[in-house]
Enzyme design. Structure first.
Site, PDB file in Angstrom:
ATOM      1  N   MET A 125       7.645  20.977  -6.607  1.00  0.00           N
ATOM      2  CA  MET A 125       7.250  21.202  -5.233  1.00  0.00           C
ATOM      3  C   MET A 125       6.483  22.139  -4.973  1.00  0.00           C
ATOM      4  O   MET A 125       6.617  23.114  -4.093  1.00  0.00           O
ATOM      5  CB  MET A 125       8.948  21.524  -4.481  1.00  0.00           C
ATOM      6  CG  MET A 125       9.706  20.198  -4.559  1.00  0.00           C
ATOM      7  SD  MET A 125      11.353  20.670  -3.907  1.00  0.00           S
ATOM      8  CE  MET A 125      11.783  21.741  -4.877  1.00  0.00           C
ATOM      9  N   LYS A 149      12.382  13.259   3.216  1.00  0.00           N
ATOM     10  CA  LYS A 149      11.727  14.514   3.873  1.00  0.00           C
ATOM     11  C   LYS A 149      10.497  14.318   3.584  1.00  0.00           C
ATOM     12  O   LYS A 149       9.859  14.492   2.030  1.00  0.00           O
ATOM     13  CB  LYS A 149      12.434  15.718   3.293  1.00  0.00           C
ATOM     14  CG  LYS A 149      13.662  16.040   3.630  1.00  0.00           C
ATOM     15  CD  LYS A 149      14.604  17.253   3.216  1.00  0.00           C
ATOM     16  CE  LYS A 149      15.664  17.300   3.542  1.00  0.00           C
ATOM     17  NZ  LYS A 149      16.336  18.528   2.834  1.00  0.00           N
ATOM     18  N   ASP A 194      16.180   9.126  -0.535  1.00  0.00           N
ATOM     19  CA  ASP A 194      14.669   9.581  -0.195  1.00  0.00           C
ATOM     20  C   ASP A 194      13.573   9.191  -1.069  1.00  0.00           C
ATOM     21  O   ASP A 194      13.877   7.924  -1.595  1.00  0.00           O
ATOM     22  CB  ASP A 194      14.671  11.167  -0.100  1.00  0.00           C
ATOM     23  CG  ASP A 194      15.203  11.644  -1.625  1.00  0.00           C
ATOM     24  OD1 ASP A 194      14.429  11.075  -2.572  1.00  0.00           O
ATOM     25  OD2 ASP A 194      16.022  12.641  -1.976  1.00  0.00           O
TER      26      ASP A 194
END
Length: 259
Positions: A175, A60, A38
């Site tokens: 996050m 993502k 990723d």
């Protein structure tokens, strides 16, 4: 499809840059036949991936997922059952909010051999890069790492926000950029002092690292004004008082420009 089973390696690339890769991670990556990656390892690490391997982007990007989690796990299993050495490459540590535990379970269910290659977690390394220790005898004897990807206002939160707000330790949020305003408001609502120092560190240990410093009462507005974007590590607590700007640091974190 071959009956020979390969192996899956769940690899943490660390918080940023090839200098933060472990020796074992480098070995495994260089020997890989398939790499599912990723964006979190960062451009420098991604540019170092072997060209001989099959490179599959499973990143993502906000609400846009290149592949869903079940697709990623099926790809890992399929390639391993073809007899391949498969690396699932993640930022930080694969078991720190990286869904590595779910991927480990899937591989075990299919009888596939798995090696976990731990990585340096950004939850500790990124604050350290700007002079913030997550624990300190003066300010914090405990540290709690949480995901900021959960809405604190939902009815059945997995996080005890009231306990967290009243705890005396450091809070590290991964996050959490999108939910920063509601996170700050929730901590204040449950008793955390509004003047508690907060640091938001974007793209930690990379050449374009940037920091935004404020308090629980001001950080959301400051972050919005600065255009803060993920990935970022958020630190809440007295330890943020030890922050040193780039000009004040005695030792700068290694980057391709200053190594």
């Amino acid at each position: 499809m071959s009956d020979t089973k390969g192996q899956v390696f769940l690899v943490g690339s660390g918080p940023g840059g090839c200098g933060m890769l472990t020796i074992r991670a480098r070995e495994v990556i260089d020997q890989a036949e398939v790499i599912l990656y990723d964006q979190l390892p960062g451009e420098e690490v991604l540019a170092s991936l072997p060209k001989t391997a099959e490179l599959i982007d499973v990143g993502k990007y906000g609400d846009k997922h290149t592949r869903e989690q079940n697709e990623i796990e099926l790809l890992m299993v399929r390639r391993a059952k073809e007899g391949k050495r498969v690396v699932r490459l993640k930022g930080g540590d694969p078991f720190m909010f990286g869904r590595g535990g779910e991927e480990l379970e899937t591989c075990r269910e299919h009888g596939i051999q798995v090696e976990v290659v731990p990585g340096v977690t950004s939850a500790i390394a990124v604050p350290a890069s700007v002079g913030i220790p997550v624990t300190h005898r003066k300010w914090a004897s405990q540290v709690t790492v949480i995901t900021g990807n959960e809405d604190p206002t939902k009815e059945e939160s997995a996080i005890d926000w009231e306990w967290l707000a009243r705890s005396r330790g450091t809070i590290v949020i991964l996050m959490g950029v999108k939910n920063l305003p509601v996170i700050a408001q929730t901590l204040i609502k449950f008793g955390r002092d509004p003047v508690t120092p907060v640091a938001v560190i974007e793209r930690g240990l990379r050449p374009d690292q940037r920091e935004t410093i404020g308090t629980l009462a001001t950080i959301a507005d400051l972050a919005a004004a600065a255009g803060v974007r993920p990935p970022a590590v958020i630190v809440v607590g007295g330890v943020v008082s030890m922050y040193k700007s780039d000009d004040e640091r005695m030792v700068r974190p290694p980057t391709p420009e200053n190594q």
